[in-house]
Scaffold this motif. Structure first.
Motif, mmCIF file in Angstrom:
data_model
loop_
_atom_site.group_PDB
_atom_site.id
_atom_site.type_symbol
_atom_site.label_atom_id
_atom_site.label_comp_id
_atom_site.label_asym_id
_atom_site.label_seq_id
_atom_site.Cartn_x
_atom_site.Cartn_y
_atom_site.Cartn_z
ATOM 1 N N ARG A 224 0.837 -1.269 0.004
ATOM 2 C CA ARG A 224 -0.038 0.132 0.033
ATOM 3 C C ARG A 224 0.677 1.081 -0.080
ATOM 4 O O ARG A 224 0.693 2.245 -0.750
ATOM 5 N N TYR A 225 1.807 1.185 0.646
ATOM 6 C CA TYR A 225 2.923 2.354 0.756
ATOM 7 C C TYR A 225 3.452 2.610 -0.412
ATOM 8 O O TYR A 225 3.460 3.686 -0.910
ATOM 9 N N GLN A 226 3.934 1.484 -1.228
ATOM 10 C CA GLN A 226 4.671 1.639 -2.426
ATOM 11 C C GLN A 226 3.606 2.131 -3.403
ATOM 12 O O GLN A 226 3.925 3.266 -4.325
ATOM 13 N N SER A 227 2.331 1.803 -3.370
ATOM 14 C CA SER A 227 1.287 2.200 -4.578
ATOM 15 C C SER A 227 1.097 3.721 -4.241
ATOM 16 O O SER A 227 0.898 4.545 -5.501
ATOM 17 N N LEU A 228 0.941 4.025 -3.062
ATOM 18 C CA LEU A 228 0.677 5.552 -2.746
ATOM 19 C C LEU A 228 1.836 6.495 -3.135
ATOM 20 O O LEU A 228 1.839 7.553 -3.444
ATOM 21 N N SER A 229 3.206 5.822 -2.984
ATOM 22 C CA SER A 229 4.390 6.666 -3.323
ATOM 23 C C SER A 229 4.692 6.820 -4.713
ATOM 24 O O SER A 229 5.268 7.799 -4.840
ATOM 25 N N VAL A 230 3.996 6.116 -5.544
ATOM 26 C CA VAL A 230 4.052 6.341 -7.041
ATOM 27 C C VAL A 230 3.162 7.411 -7.736
ATOM 28 O O VAL A 230 3.251 7.751 -8.607
ATOM 29 N N LEU A 231 2.222 8.021 -6.757
ATOM 30 C CA LEU A 231 1.154 8.752 -7.404
ATOM 31 C C LEU A 231 1.892 10.037 -7.554
ATOM 32 O O LEU A 231 2.805 10.555 -6.537
ATOM 33 N N GLN A 232 1.427 10.799 -8.606
ATOM 34 C CA GLN A 232 2.291 12.157 -9.061
ATOM 35 C C GLN A 232 1.223 13.128 -9.186
ATOM 36 O O GLN A 232 0.615 13.223 -10.495
ATOM 37 N N PHE A 233 0.732 13.705 -8.081
ATOM 38 C CA PHE A 233 -0.302 14.865 -8.509
ATOM 39 C C PHE A 233 0.467 16.055 -8.817
ATOM 40 O O PHE A 233 1.431 16.425 -8.181
ATOM 41 N N ASN A 234 -0.298 16.808 -9.514
ATOM 42 C CA ASN A 234 0.160 18.114 -9.908
ATOM 43 C C ASN A 234 -0.457 19.276 -9.496
ATOM 44 O O ASN A 234 -0.250 20.458 -9.920
ATOM 45 N N THR A 235 -1.290 18.757 -8.375
ATOM 46 C CA THR A 235 -1.818 20.107 -7.704
ATOM 47 C C THR A 235 -1.055 20.187 -6.359
ATOM 48 O O THR A 235 -0.315 19.338 -6.067
ATOM 49 N N ILE A 236 -0.973 21.304 -5.838
ATOM 50 C CA ILE A 236 -0.205 21.922 -4.709
ATOM 51 C C ILE A 236 -0.977 21.988 -3.493
ATOM 52 O O ILE A 236 -1.811 22.649 -3.334
ATOM 53 N N ASN A 237 -0.657 21.015 -2.822
ATOM 54 C CA ASN A 237 -1.289 21.222 -1.274
ATOM 55 C C ASN A 237 -0.146 21.526 -0.299
ATOM 56 O O ASN A 237 0.736 22.154 -0.785
ATOM 57 N N LEU A 238 -0.574 21.625 0.947
ATOM 58 C CA LEU A 238 0.326 22.444 2.053
ATOM 59 C C LEU A 238 1.662 21.596 2.124
ATOM 60 O O LEU A 238 2.613 22.269 2.197
#
Length: 494
Positions: A313-327
């Motif tokens: 689960r951690y590995q799958s979330l780590s590969v996400l590439q959001f182009n939005t800017i959160n804090l």
């Protein structure tokens, strides 16, 4: 309707003390007043001007704090409370026009933040019809549960359906207690998932794992089946309350062509295929004598597989590439720009983003929604310096100061003015990191603040340009301005 507290004490002898972090720091005089239509405060005769309002803090519950500089250049605070009335009012907020009979605390719990402005016009009608739809669905689920238990033999030996009915009641009670978790998460924390879906999706699996431990303990304590299973269901329901909205945000991120329905449908294909394979392997494991007949072996197998599950689960979330800017990502981008005048790309920044760490534990710490009284005492400002502080931020949509009560732990106090936007949040973060990286260059707090604002004005356009060039979405910043408190600034007397 405004509510005015009346005091018989002379103004000059009644003081208000405020405690912050256990320290007596408030030196304002505390007054109560009825609302003023202009920016001046007058005495009871209405003849002598007693001061000039320079700032008003508005709280969501209707409370106002007015900060006044009197003719002796002394700062005073006037507190004004609002009492709800049943009569009509022209200053009701838009959300009050919908479901006016419903208390605000319930509205905040069951409706999206900013309702009705943040949803479509058909949202409320749909939800009001969806509610009885779900009620009738769960009634049917409860009724058929007894039939399912009869089919597997519950109550068959007693020759009566009473045992199956009792078992069904216990079973659905377990589900009902568990559902309270989703109820609480959705109502209390619904506005968190858009900002950091990676973190909450990961937390969902941790909490779900804790719930499975209660289920695993039921064979050890069969007489406590209902409380153990209920606790397990409660934890797993909390996990689902975190998982579902977080993953919807992730799905929306995947749907680059507006094809959210198609993406969600194909995700179901992947999930069902994984479910079938997992069930097959699980049945094979249960059919293995060494596992099925030995509880320690079963528990150890579960633990090993669960750890592997969390790692995947951690590995799958780590590969996400959001182009939005959160804090979190704003901190990484701004820190790089302050130090190196460059910003990392989408891939690098997302890899640098911490999935597990809460934003509040990141450094430097930014404390939002701090009242002016706490800012002033945290900065140890005198009355005339307050006027200087307000003048310093007259061109910004926020007020930011350094908390000087904690010299070993750099942190800033921050509050937003009326009209602040996500861009205002990004500007405040940039100023925070400039102060953090240049901490200690001057003993004069106003010199530091003034220089940081000069740097912000000069370099912020370059930050925005670099973000755009790197592919970041600067038109839809995931940087929310809280509505719990806002500042309305008025011109001070010169």
């Amino acid at each position: 309707m405004p509510f005015s507290l009346q005091f018989n004490y002379p103004i000059s002898t009644f003081s208000f003390s405020h405690h912050y972090n256990g320290t007596r720091t408030q030196h304002f005089k505390f007054l109560s007043t009825s609302p003023q239509s202009d920016s001046s405060i007058k005495d009871s005769s209405g003849e002598n001007d007693k001061g000039h309002i320079v700032l008003v803090e508005k709280y969501r519950n209707g409370t106002l704090k007015r900060y006044v500089l009197d003719n002796d250049s002394e700062m005073k605070m006037f507190l004004e409370e609002h009492v709800p009335t049943t009569t009509g009012s022209q200053d009701l907020d838009i959300s009050g026009m919908e479901l006016s009979w419903l208390p605000n605390v319930i509205k905040d719990f069951v409706l999206p933040s900013g309702f009705p402005d943040t949803v479509s016009d058909d949202y409320l009608d749909y939800m009001l019809l969806q509610f009885p739809t779900n009620v009738t669905g769960w009634i049917c689920h409860t009724l058929v549960t007894s039939s399912l238990l009869k089919a597997v033999g519950v109550g068959s030996f007693s020759g009566t359906s009473a045992a199956a009915t009792a078992a069904a009641i216990r079973w659905v009670s377990k589900d009902g207690i568990g559902s309270l978790g989703r109820f609480f998460i959705g109502g209390r924390f619904g506005n968190l998932f858009d900002d950091d879906p990676k973190q909450w999706r990961m937390y969902a699996d941790f909490i779900g794992s804790a719930g499975s431990i209660f289920d695993l303990c039921t064979p050890l304590y069969p007489s406590y089946f209902l409380p153990l299973a209920s606790l397990g269901n409660l934890a797993k329901a909390v996990a689902r309350g975190l998982k579902d909205p977080s993953f919807r945000v992730i799905q929306n991120h995947f749907a680059m062509a507006g094809n959210l329905g198609d993406v969600a449908a194909k995700e179901e294909v992947w999930e069902v295929a994984a479910e079938l394979l997992g069930l097959f392997l699980g049945i094979l494991a249960l059919d293995t004598p060494g596992i099925s007949k030995s509880y320690p072996t079963l528990a150890l197998t579960w633990l090993s597989v669960r750890i592997l599950h969390l790692w995947f689960r951690y590995q799958s979330l780590s590969v996400l590439q959001f182009n939005t800017i959160n804090l979190k990502r704003a901190r990484i981008l701004v820190n790089s720009h302050v130090l190196h005048c460059t910003v990392p790309g989408i891939d690098k920044c997302n890899r640098m983003e911490s999935v597990l760490l809460w934003e509040r534990f990141l450094r430097p710490r930014i404390i939002f929604e701090v009242s002016l009284e706490e800012m002033i005492n945290g900065g140890k400002f005198r009355s005339m310096q307050i006027k200087q502080l307000l003048n310093l931020y007259k061109e910004e949509k926020y007020i930011l100061v350094i908390n000087q009560q904690k010299p070993t732990d750099f942190q800033v106090f921050l509050s937003f003015k009326e009209g602040a936007t996500s861009l205002s949040v990004l500007r405040s973060v940039w100023q925070t990191y400039w102060l953090y990286q240049n901490w200690g260059w001057s003993d004069n707090i106003f010199d530091r603040l003034e220089q940081s604002l000069v740097e912000l004005k000069d370099r912020f356009p370059d930050l925005l340009q670099q973000l755009t060039d790197a592919g970041w979405d600067t038109n839809n910043l995931s940087l929310k301005v809280s509505k719990e408190m806002s500042i309305k600034e008025l011109p001070a007397l010169s």
